[in-house]
Design a protein around this motif. Structure first.
Motif, PDB file in Angstrom:
ATOM      1  N   LEU A  40       0.841  -1.101  -0.045  1.00 32.18           N
ATOM      2  CA  LEU A  40      -0.036   0.137   0.051  1.00 32.18           C
ATOM      3  C   LEU A  40       0.739   1.276  -0.053  1.00 32.18           C
ATOM      4  N   LEU A  43       2.048   1.484  -3.601  1.00 31.67           N
ATOM      5  CA  LEU A  43       0.900   2.152  -4.490  1.00 31.67           C
ATOM      6  C   LEU A  43       0.629   3.532  -4.326  1.00 31.67           C
ATOM      7  N   LEU A  69      -7.387  -2.710  -2.061  1.00 34.23           N
ATOM      8  CA  LEU A  69      -6.964  -2.196  -3.270  1.00 34.23           C
ATOM      9  C   LEU A  69      -8.130  -1.685  -4.165  1.00 34.23           C
ATOM     10  N   HIS A  73      -7.343   1.876  -4.620  1.00 34.99           N
ATOM     11  CA  HIS A  73      -6.362   1.803  -5.965  1.00 34.99           C
ATOM     12  C   HIS A  73      -7.413   0.890  -7.117  1.00 34.99           C
ATOM     13  N   ALA A  78      -6.202  -7.100  -9.178  1.00 33.19           N
ATOM     14  CA  ALA A  78      -5.470  -8.019  -8.318  1.00 33.19           C
ATOM     15  C   ALA A  78      -5.475  -9.355  -8.889  1.00 33.19           C
TER      16      ALA A  78
END
Length: 201
Positions: A40, A43, A69, A73, A78
């Motif tokens: 994380l 990212l 995610l 994001h 994933a």
């Protein structure tokens, strides 16, 4: 070029995956992380296309990371890669927002193909696990029962579990009893083992 973030706690496995994927000119290793928290952080500084996630990570699990995610994001797709052929893991990962679920013993070329397909918006799931996840992968446990069983792995007594979860001992006993009955175990340890084997924890 498809940018890939590797999230795997075993450095040797992570290095092998990076070396394998580097053989493909359209795939770029944008970063490597040994934990969900580290992923994380990475990212936050650099968006990527595909996040290759192991299920069992120290601290936050890979499945919990998938859920994060999806929220924080959404552009990063994933793809879960794991050693454990557990239908419950596959089902939970897909419900959390994973676009793919593969086993580590799959042929090496299949991983690169899966990354491309996930990046293209497709879902990629190990065929046998897909069937099992849809038929018997659903957990019978409530979220609280699963939480209590997870705590039972690390704590020996009801009082310790209650303290760790900030619950009354009687509440913990009730949840343990219900969980043991649902998974068909005779003891707390057996219930934890069975739930683990199904990927429900």
């Amino acid at each position: 070029m498809i940018s890939v973030l590797l999230v795997e706690d075993q450095a040797m496995v992570r290095g092998a995956l990076a070396a394998l994927l580097a053989l493909h000119p359209d795939l770029e290793i944008a970063g490597e992380a040994g934990s969900a928290e580290e992923a994380l952080d990475l990212l936050a500084g650099r968006p990527v296309d595909v996040v290759l996630v192991d299920v069992q990570l120290p601290g936050m699990s890979g499945i919990d990371l998938v859920g994060r995610l999806a929220e924080a994001h959404p552009g990063a797709r994933a793809l879960v890669l794991t050693t454990f052929a557990r239908p419950g893991y596959a089902r939970r990962a897909l419900e959390a927002g994973a676009r793919g679920f593969l086993l580590k013993d799959a042929p090496a070329d299949r991983l690169a193909v899966a990354i491309r397909r996930v990046h293209g918006g497709e879902r990629v799931i190990d065929p046998e696990l897909a069937v099992d996840a849809m038929t018997d992968g659903a957990s019978p446990l409530t979220a609280r029962e699963a939480e209590v069983l997870r705590a039972a792995r690390a704590h020996g007594t009801v009082a310790e579990i209650a303290g760790a979860l900030h619950l009354a001992p009687g509440t913990v006993r009730n949840h343990l009893s219900a969980a043991i009955g649902k998974v068909g175990g005779r003891t707390r340890a057996e219930a934890v083992r069975r739930a683990d084997e199904q990927g429900w924890l």
